[in-house]
Design an enzyme around this catalytic site. Structure first.
Site, PDB file in Angstrom:
ATOM      1  N   CYS A   2       9.386 -41.696  37.830  1.00 44.80           N
ATOM      2  CA  CYS A   2       9.630 -43.044  37.942  1.00 44.80           C
ATOM      3  C   CYS A   2      10.687 -43.297  36.816  1.00 44.80           C
ATOM      4  CB  CYS A   2       8.285 -43.871  37.541  1.00 44.80           C
ATOM      5  SG  CYS A   2       6.894 -43.185  38.721  1.00 44.80           S
ATOM      6  N   ARG A  27      15.240 -41.779  40.314  1.00 43.00           N
ATOM      7  CA  ARG A  27      14.133 -41.311  39.820  1.00 43.00           C
ATOM      8  C   ARG A  27      12.959 -41.744  40.707  1.00 43.00           C
ATOM      9  NH1 ARG A  27      15.288 -40.121  34.132  1.00 43.00           N
ATOM     10  NH2 ARG A  27      13.020 -39.463  33.946  1.00 43.00           N
ATOM     11  N   TRP A  74       8.056 -43.475  41.682  1.00 42.68           N
ATOM     12  CA  TRP A  74       7.955 -42.218  42.697  1.00 42.68           C
ATOM     13  C   TRP A  74       6.243 -42.123  42.701  1.00 42.68           C
ATOM     14  CZ3 TRP A  74       5.780 -37.200  42.282  1.00 42.68           C
ATOM     15  CH2 TRP A  74       6.190 -36.452  43.364  1.00 42.68           C
ATOM     16  N   ASN A  98       5.662 -43.804  33.478  1.00 43.76           N
ATOM     17  CA  ASN A  98       6.390 -42.409  34.077  1.00 43.76           C
ATOM     18  C   ASN A  98       5.645 -41.317  33.666  1.00 43.76           C
ATOM     19  OD1 ASN A  98       7.978 -40.492  35.019  1.00 43.76           O
ATOM     20  ND2 ASN A  98       9.491 -40.723  33.398  1.00 43.76           N
ATOM     21  N   GLY A  99       4.924 -40.681  34.825  1.00 45.32           N
ATOM     22  CA  GLY A  99       4.284 -39.424  34.492  1.00 45.32           C
ATOM     23  C   GLY A  99       2.916 -39.769  34.996  1.00 45.32           C
ATOM     24  N   GLU A 480      18.969 -22.095  49.921  1.00 40.51           N
ATOM     25  CA  GLU A 480      19.516 -23.541  49.379  1.00 40.51           C
ATOM     26  C   GLU A 480      19.985 -24.410  50.768  1.00 40.51           C
ATOM     27  OE1 GLU A 480      19.598 -25.439  47.012  1.00 40.51           O
ATOM     28  OE2 GLU A 480      21.369 -26.571  47.003  1.00 40.51           O
ATOM     29  N   LYS A 484      18.337 -28.060  51.559  1.00 40.19           N
ATOM     30  CA  LYS A 484      18.936 -29.143  51.526  1.00 40.19           C
ATOM     31  C   LYS A 484      18.757 -29.769  53.056  1.00 40.19           C
ATOM     32  CE  LYS A 484      20.180 -29.857  48.249  1.00 40.19           C
ATOM     33  NZ  LYS A 484      20.569 -29.017  47.227  1.00 40.19           N
ATOM     34  N   GLU A 487      15.215 -31.481  53.236  1.00 37.96           N
ATOM     35  CA  GLU A 487      14.954 -32.427  52.509  1.00 37.96           C
ATOM     36  C   GLU A 487      15.667 -33.697  52.743  1.00 37.96           C
ATOM     37  OE1 GLU A 487      15.793 -32.000  48.166  1.00 37.96           O
ATOM     38  OE2 GLU A 487      17.517 -30.688  48.670  1.00 37.96           O
ATOM     39  N   HIS A 503      11.616  -8.389  60.403  1.00 38.33           N
ATOM     40  CA  HIS A 503      10.264  -8.082  59.900  1.00 38.33           C
ATOM     41  C   HIS A 503       9.092  -9.524  60.114  1.00 38.33           C
ATOM     42  CE1 HIS A 503      11.193  -4.652  57.961  1.00 38.33           C
ATOM     43  NE2 HIS A 503      12.270  -5.038  57.766  1.00 38.33           N
ATOM     44  N   LYS A 602      14.648 -37.690  41.638  1.00 45.74           N
ATOM     45  CA  LYS A 602      15.486 -36.740  40.894  1.00 45.74           C
ATOM     46  C   LYS A 602      14.931 -35.760  40.139  1.00 45.74           C
ATOM     47  CE  LYS A 602      19.966 -35.522  40.813  1.00 45.74           C
ATOM     48  NZ  LYS A 602      20.450 -34.479  41.755  1.00 45.74           N
TER      49      LYS A 602
END
Ligand code: F6R
Length: 607
Positions: A2, A27, A74, A98-99, A480, A484, A487, A503, A602
């Protein structure tokens, strides 16, 4: 996670709070809200969804208060509804947070037993009631906060506004970052200097455990033991960075296109261009140069940069690398030989798991080197050496330019260590450095492939699953690519080392399954072609990222994105561009928000 902001101003602050929240929206963007004081009374305005919803509410119901707090969320505890949006309030205080407050349930039960009525599912509301309880017990606002902080467990940052106190804001930092901004008879509080850049460039960062009492003409900072302390003031560079999209539709597009420039800037920081050698802007202690094994830990894309670095450290410095995601490493109780290097990689420098991994390694006697983008971050400050990436602020939630700048720093570190360890002679070093110097130009040329990449991306939009394959340093890049794509577009994607295909994942291949193969024509190209044949034999749809020789050399029916010719060592830095663009264009074509994908934030300051 947040974003928090607070303003003690000379005029109405509501519009300024929303302005600052715009810069913090990366955020978190589930919901947002502000609170101000009007004639001493708390007034709140909150809205579910993006910040523009709050801006519309404010337009319809202007708030006049000269002191206020704001928040962009968030969600951790409770759904992203308006009711759960911050600020949270009790009768006498409003709080932004935040947290996570880990013991909120216990505290909530105690407060309920004392008659406090809770109206949300959040942990934050507990803080508002706890402080109110202390006020009810006769403490003043400052003492009430000091007493409450002692009862809270967890990692958090707080901003607190008190009914009837027009010249007071209190902030607290434990784990999550918080900065103070100094103005002319005005004071500010913010999760980062970027949020405060429009108002002031004079900033103090609270240390972990600090809390601050702000009035328009003073900032009294107390440490975790309530001792009055001084923290240095610095001039923030944040205002020098334009945080706008320019002519681009999204920050992500802008940041993808910035890569030649920021990677060049980062390389120039680590390379003596005229001498053609790596010139690290810090000293590595001798025991670190002689170590037998180093460790790397990070999260998400930072971890994948670290995994790419592992190939380079092993090859160029003949140094064994133990690498793990930070959320695992921090609890693994890994033995570590004292005096070795722990390297952490982080764009934000605030990621909770990465910070915990760093602290574990420090306690094990490691030298901490962080590859980090925010020089004032906790990770940068707690490291022995902060090896900076000069990517500038990255606003798009999905990391792009920070990733390639991390790769640039890791490549330079590996080459520098290789020379110091006697593995690379001057000629070999100069050959590698020349290749690195060529990377920004090759990236610029990769960017010119955008229209072809966009077309390929449109063909992915219908897929349910996508597989990415690569070998060597293109294996982390395959991971990656999958990260990407999922998300941004919410299409399920997996990255695999191409040799692992048979495999297990080969069972997934059918004619609906696009398989993106990252394979420059290097020494393992033929092996990858064999894997592509296995895909083709089962009807899978192949998309190949390779150079002209590679594209011509498979003998298979593939859609190719033809990349510039280059030596293989650092090709992953250039191939990152089409990988990022595929995810971006697929998401945009599907109508998804490329800058603010659902459920993400983020800066991940919670576990
Ligand atoms: C993916 C992404 C995340 C971050 C991860 C670590 O696009 O951006 O996976 O890489 O949350 O963040 P930092 O680098 O700030 O530690």
């Amino acid at each position: 996670m947040c974003g928090i902001v607070g303003i003690l101003g000379q005029g109405p602050v509501a519009g300024l709070l929303v302005e600052a929240l715009k810069r913090l929206e990366y955020r978190g963007y589930d919901s947002s809200g502000i609170a101000t004081l009007e004639e001493g009374q708390l007034q709140r305005l909150r809205a579910e969804g993006k910040l523009k919803n709050l801006a519309t509410r404010l337009h319809n119901h202007p708030l006049q208060g000269h002191v206020g707090i704001g928040h962009t969320r968030w969600a951790t505890h409770g759904k992203p509804t308006e009711n759960n949006a911050h600020p949270h309030a009790s009768a006498k205080v409003a709080v932004v947070h935040n947290g996570i407050i880990e013991n909120f349930q216990e505290l909530r039960a105690q407060l309920q037993a004392l008659g406090h009525q809770f109206v949300t599912e959040t942990d934050t509301e507990t803080v508002a009631h706890l402080i109110t309880q202390k006020l009810n017990e006769g403490l003043g606002p400052v003492a009430a906060v000091a007493a409450s902080l002692k009862l809270l467990r967890g990692a958090f940052a707080l901003g607190i506004l008190f009914e009837g106190h027009d010249d007071l804001l209190i902030g607290a930092r434990r784990g999550a970052p918080l900065a103070i901004g100094f103005g002319e008879e005005e004071m500010y509080l913010g999760s980062d200097a970027l949020a405060l850049a429009p108002f002031t460039d004079t900033i103090s960062y609270l240390e972990d455990g600090d809390w601050v009492v702000l009035r328009r003409d003073s900032a009294e900072i107390f440490d975790a033991h309530d001792k009055l302390v001084q923290r240095p003031r610095s001039q923030s560079l944040a205002s020098a960075f334009l945080v706008d999209k320019g002519n681009y539709r999204h920050f992500m597009a802008k940041e993808i296109h910035e890569q030649p420039e920021v990677v060049a800037r980062t390389l120039a920081h680590y390379i003596d261009l005229s001498a053609g050698k790596v010139n690290l802007p810090f000293e590595l202690p001798p025991e670190m140069v002689k170590m037998e094994r180093m460790t790397i830990s990070a999260c998400g894309t930072g971890y994948l940069a670290g995994l790419t670095g592992k190939y380079w450290f092993e090859k160029f410095a003949r140094l064994s690398v133990d690498i793990d995601v930070a959320s695992e490493f921090r609890y693994r109780e890994a033995p570590m030989a004292p005096g070795a290097m722990m390297l952490v990689v982080s764009q934000s420098g605030e990621t909770a798991d990465t910070l915990a991994a760093l602290r574990y390694a420090k306690a094990q006697g490691q030298h901490i080197v962080s590859v980090v983008n925010v020089p004032t971050s906790t990770i940068a400050r707690e490291s022995d050496i902060a090896a900076l990436t000069l990517a500038g602020p990255e606003i798009g939630v999905a990391s792009t330019k920070a990733f390639t700048c991390q790769l640039a720093v890791l490549a330079c570190l590996a080459i520098g260590l290789g020379r110091m360890r006697g593995v690379l002679d001057a000629q070999e070093e100069s050959r590698l450095v020349k290749q690195l110097i060529a990377i920004p130009g090759l990236m610029a040329s990769a960017l010119q492939r955008e229209s072809g990449i966009e077309q390929v991306s449109h063909s992915l939009a219908k897929a349910r699953d996508v597989l990415y394959l690569g070998r060597g340093t293109n294996y982390p890049l395959a991971l990656e690519g999958a990260l990407k794509l999922k998300e941004l577009s919410y299409i399920h994607a997996e990255g695999y080392a191409a040799g692992e295909l048979k495999h297990g994942p080969i069972a997934l291949i059918d004619e609906t399954m696009p398989v993106i193969v990252i394979a420059p024509s290097d020494h393992v190209f033929e092996k990858t072609v064999s894997n592509m044949q296995e895909v083709a034999a089962r009807g899978g749809r192949l998309i190949l990222l390779s150079d002209a020789a590679g594209a011509a050399g498979t003998g298979l029916d593939v859609t190719s994105i033809v990349m510039p010719d280059m030596p293989p060592e650092f090709a992953a830095m250039v191939y990152a561009i089409p990988v990022q663009m595929i995810a971006y264009h697929t998401a945009v074509f599907m109508g998804k928000d490329a800058d603010q994908p659902r459920n993400l934030a983020k800066s991940v300051t919670v576990e």
